[in-house]
Design a protein around this motif. Sequence first.
Motif, PDB file in Angstrom:
ATOM      1  N   SER A  12     -19.318  14.200  -7.146  1.00 35.29           N
ATOM      2  CA  SER A  12     -19.109  14.541  -5.732  1.00 35.29           C
ATOM      3  C   SER A  12     -17.792  15.264  -5.472  1.00 35.29           C
ATOM      4  O   SER A  12     -17.206  15.133  -4.408  1.00 35.29           O
ATOM      5  N   GLY A  13     -17.313  16.010  -6.425  1.00 34.16           N
ATOM      6  CA  GLY A  13     -16.145  16.867  -6.237  1.00 34.16           C
ATOM      7  C   GLY A  13     -14.865  16.115  -5.948  1.00 34.16           C
ATOM      8  O   GLY A  13     -14.852  14.944  -5.620  1.00 34.16           O
ATOM      9  N   GLY A  14     -13.763  16.759  -6.084  1.00 33.39           N
ATOM     10  CA  GLY A  14     -12.473  16.164  -5.762  1.00 33.39           C
ATOM     11  C   GLY A  14     -12.003  15.176  -6.808  1.00 33.39           C
ATOM     12  O   GLY A  14     -12.463  15.161  -7.944  1.00 33.39           O
ATOM     13  N   LEU A  15     -11.080  14.340  -6.394  1.00 37.68           N
ATOM     14  CA  LEU A  15     -10.507  13.368  -7.303  1.00 37.68           C
ATOM     15  C   LEU A  15     -11.481  12.235  -7.591  1.00 37.68           C
ATOM     16  O   LEU A  15     -12.204  11.783  -6.702  1.00 37.68           O
ATOM     17  N   LEU A  16     -11.480  11.782  -8.803  1.00 42.61           N
ATOM     18  CA  LEU A  16     -12.321  10.648  -9.143  1.00 42.61           C
ATOM     19  C   LEU A  16     -11.683   9.344  -8.662  1.00 42.61           C
ATOM     20  O   LEU A  16     -12.352   8.477  -8.138  1.00 42.61           O
ATOM     21  N   TRP A  17     -10.345   9.227  -8.836  1.00 44.19           N
ATOM     22  CA  TRP A  17      -9.626   8.026  -8.402  1.00 44.19           C
ATOM     23  C   TRP A  17      -8.980   8.325  -7.063  1.00 44.19           C
ATOM     24  O   TRP A  17      -8.003   9.049  -6.976  1.00 44.19           O
ATOM     25  N   LYS A  18      -9.517   7.774  -6.039  1.00 47.41           N
ATOM     26  CA  LYS A  18      -8.992   8.021  -4.704  1.00 47.41           C
ATOM     27  C   LYS A  18      -7.996   6.919  -4.324  1.00 47.41           C
ATOM     28  O   LYS A  18      -8.190   5.759  -4.642  1.00 47.41           O
ATOM     29  N   ILE A  19      -6.953   7.298  -3.631  1.00 43.44           N
ATOM     30  CA  ILE A  19      -5.939   6.341  -3.195  1.00 43.44           C
ATOM     31  C   ILE A  19      -6.277   5.923  -1.771  1.00 43.44           C
ATOM     32  O   ILE A  19      -6.353   6.783  -0.881  1.00 43.44           O
ATOM     33  N   PRO A  20      -6.484   4.637  -1.513  1.00 41.60           N
ATOM     34  CA  PRO A  20      -6.774   4.209  -0.141  1.00 41.60           C
ATOM     35  C   PRO A  20      -5.616   4.537   0.795  1.00 41.60           C
ATOM     36  O   PRO A  20      -4.460   4.502   0.394  1.00 41.60           O
ATOM     37  N   TRP A  21      -5.934   4.845   2.036  1.00 43.04           N
ATOM     38  CA  TRP A  21      -4.918   5.233   3.008  1.00 43.04           C
ATOM     39  C   TRP A  21      -4.011   4.061   3.334  1.00 43.04           C
ATOM     40  O   TRP A  21      -2.823   4.235   3.558  1.00 43.04           O
ATOM     41  N   ARG A  22      -4.593   2.855   3.355  1.00 46.23           N
ATOM     42  CA  ARG A  22      -3.809   1.681   3.744  1.00 46.23           C
ATOM     43  C   ARG A  22      -3.399   0.882   2.525  1.00 46.23           C
ATOM     44  O   ARG A  22      -4.040   0.910   1.493  1.00 46.23           O
ATOM     45  N   LEU A  23      -2.323   0.127   2.718  1.00 45.78           N
ATOM     46  CA  LEU A  23      -1.896  -0.813   1.689  1.00 45.78           C
ATOM     47  C   LEU A  23      -2.633  -2.128   1.893  1.00 45.78           C
ATOM     48  O   LEU A  23      -2.920  -2.514   3.027  1.00 45.78           O
ATOM     49  N   SER A  24      -2.906  -2.833   0.823  1.00 45.77           N
ATOM     50  CA  SER A  24      -3.514  -4.153   0.952  1.00 45.77           C
ATOM     51  C   SER A  24      -2.444  -5.147   1.411  1.00 45.77           C
ATOM     52  O   SER A  24      -1.256  -4.850   1.383  1.00 45.77           O
ATOM     53  N   LYS A  25      -2.875  -6.334   1.811  1.00 43.12           N
ATOM     54  CA  LYS A  25      -1.904  -7.321   2.295  1.00 43.12           C
ATOM     55  C   LYS A  25      -0.952  -7.752   1.180  1.00 43.12           C
ATOM     56  O   LYS A  25       0.201  -8.087   1.440  1.00 43.12           O
ATOM     57  N   PHE A  26      -1.417  -7.705  -0.061  1.00 49.38           N
ATOM     58  CA  PHE A  26      -0.563  -8.081  -1.185  1.00 49.38           C
ATOM     59  C   PHE A  26       0.479  -6.996  -1.459  1.00 49.38           C
ATOM     60  O   PHE A  26       1.630  -7.298  -1.764  1.00 49.38           O
ATOM     61  N   GLN A  27       0.073  -5.744  -1.326  1.00 48.76           N
ATOM     62  CA  GLN A  27       1.026  -4.648  -1.506  1.00 48.76           C
ATOM     63  C   GLN A  27       2.058  -4.641  -0.381  1.00 48.76           C
ATOM     64  O   GLN A  27       3.232  -4.355  -0.609  1.00 48.76           O
ATOM     65  N   LYS A  28       1.613  -4.961   0.834  1.00 45.92           N
ATOM     66  CA  LYS A  28       2.551  -5.051   1.950  1.00 45.92           C
ATOM     67  C   LYS A  28       3.558  -6.162   1.716  1.00 45.92           C
ATOM     68  O   LYS A  28       4.753  -6.005   1.995  1.00 45.92           O
ATOM     69  N   ALA A  29       3.098  -7.293   1.209  1.00 47.88           N
ATOM     70  CA  ALA A  29       4.002  -8.414   0.932  1.00 47.88           C
ATOM     71  C   ALA A  29       5.024  -8.025  -0.136  1.00 47.88           C
ATOM     72  O   ALA A  29       6.209  -8.356  -0.022  1.00 47.88           O
ATOM     73  N   ARG A  30       4.570  -7.321  -1.167  1.00 49.19           N
ATOM     74  CA  ARG A  30       5.511  -6.882  -2.209  1.00 49.19           C
ATOM     75  C   ARG A  30       6.500  -5.862  -1.659  1.00 49.19           C
ATOM     76  O   ARG A  30       7.683  -5.873  -2.020  1.00 49.19           O
ATOM     77  N   GLN A  31       6.061  -4.995  -0.762  1.00 48.25           N
ATOM     78  CA  GLN A  31       6.959  -4.021  -0.150  1.00 48.25           C
ATOM     79  C   GLN A  31       8.021  -4.726   0.689  1.00 48.25           C
ATOM     80  O   GLN A  31       9.200  -4.378   0.621  1.00 48.25           O
ATOM     81  N   ARG A  32       7.605  -5.723   1.488  1.00 47.67           N
ATOM     82  CA  ARG A  32       8.585  -6.485   2.278  1.00 47.67           C
ATOM     83  C   ARG A  32       9.569  -7.214   1.370  1.00 47.67           C
ATOM     84  O   ARG A  32      10.770  -7.276   1.659  1.00 47.67           O
ATOM     85  N   LYS A  33       9.068  -7.756   0.279  1.00 42.41           N
ATOM     86  CA  LYS A  33       9.933  -8.452  -0.680  1.00 42.41           C
ATOM     87  C   LYS A  33      10.964  -7.495  -1.279  1.00 42.41           C
ATOM     88  O   LYS A  33      12.132  -7.842  -1.432  1.00 42.41           O
ATOM     89  N   ARG A  34      10.531  -6.261  -1.607  1.00 40.82           N
ATOM     90  CA  ARG A  34      11.463  -5.258  -2.127  1.00 40.82           C
ATOM     91  C   ARG A  34      12.539  -4.914  -1.108  1.00 40.82           C
ATOM     92  O   ARG A  34      13.718  -4.799  -1.446  1.00 40.82           O
ATOM     93  N   LEU A  35      12.123  -4.725   0.150  1.00 52.01           N
ATOM     94  CA  LEU A  35      13.087  -4.396   1.202  1.00 52.01           C
ATOM     95  C   LEU A  35      14.091  -5.521   1.381  1.00 52.01           C
ATOM     96  O   LEU A  35      15.301  -5.280   1.531  1.00 52.01           O
ATOM     97  N   ARG A  36      13.617  -6.773   1.377  1.00 51.03           N
ATOM     98  CA  ARG A  36      14.531  -7.921   1.517  1.00 51.03           C
ATOM     99  C   ARG A  36      15.462  -8.030   0.321  1.00 51.03           C
ATOM    100  O   ARG A  36      16.630  -8.416   0.477  1.00 51.03           O
ATOM    101  N   ALA A  37      14.979  -7.691  -0.880  1.00 49.34           N
ATOM    102  CA  ALA A  37      15.833  -7.741  -2.070  1.00 49.34           C
ATOM    103  C   ALA A  37      16.973  -6.736  -1.966  1.00 49.34           C
ATOM    104  O   ALA A  37      18.122  -7.049  -2.312  1.00 49.34           O
TER     105      ALA A  37
END
Length: 110
Positions: A12-37
């Motif tokens: 179906s053309g384009g990239l085979l591995w698509k990156i979701p537009w949103r972060l999952s709740k686990f990725q958001k938690a890790r991002q907040r943890k990085r910012l706090r660090a």
Amino acid sequence: MFGAFRPTNPLSGGLLWKIPWRLSKFQKARQRKRLRAVDSLVATLDTALTKKNITTKAVERWKEEMPIEQEMVPKDKYTIFDRKEKKYRKSMRKLPKWTRVSQRVNPPGY
């Protein structure tokens, strides 16, 4: 070509591995943890330098310009400004090495 080396249709053309537009709740938690660090590191550096009566331009500038994680709006925590995007914002994961780069300050209003 025939046989084993036939060309296949792209999936179906384009990239085979698509990156979701949103972060999952686990990725958001890790991002907040990085910012706090980073916040705790800057605070530790600041207290250690003030005990020795030393000031550093970089630490002082960081404290003045960069908001801490609790002060940031969720839009600024998980997305970054990009003038080429349709709504001027894109997911943090679209930025190369997004776990290492500080993207705390974005243009106001976007």
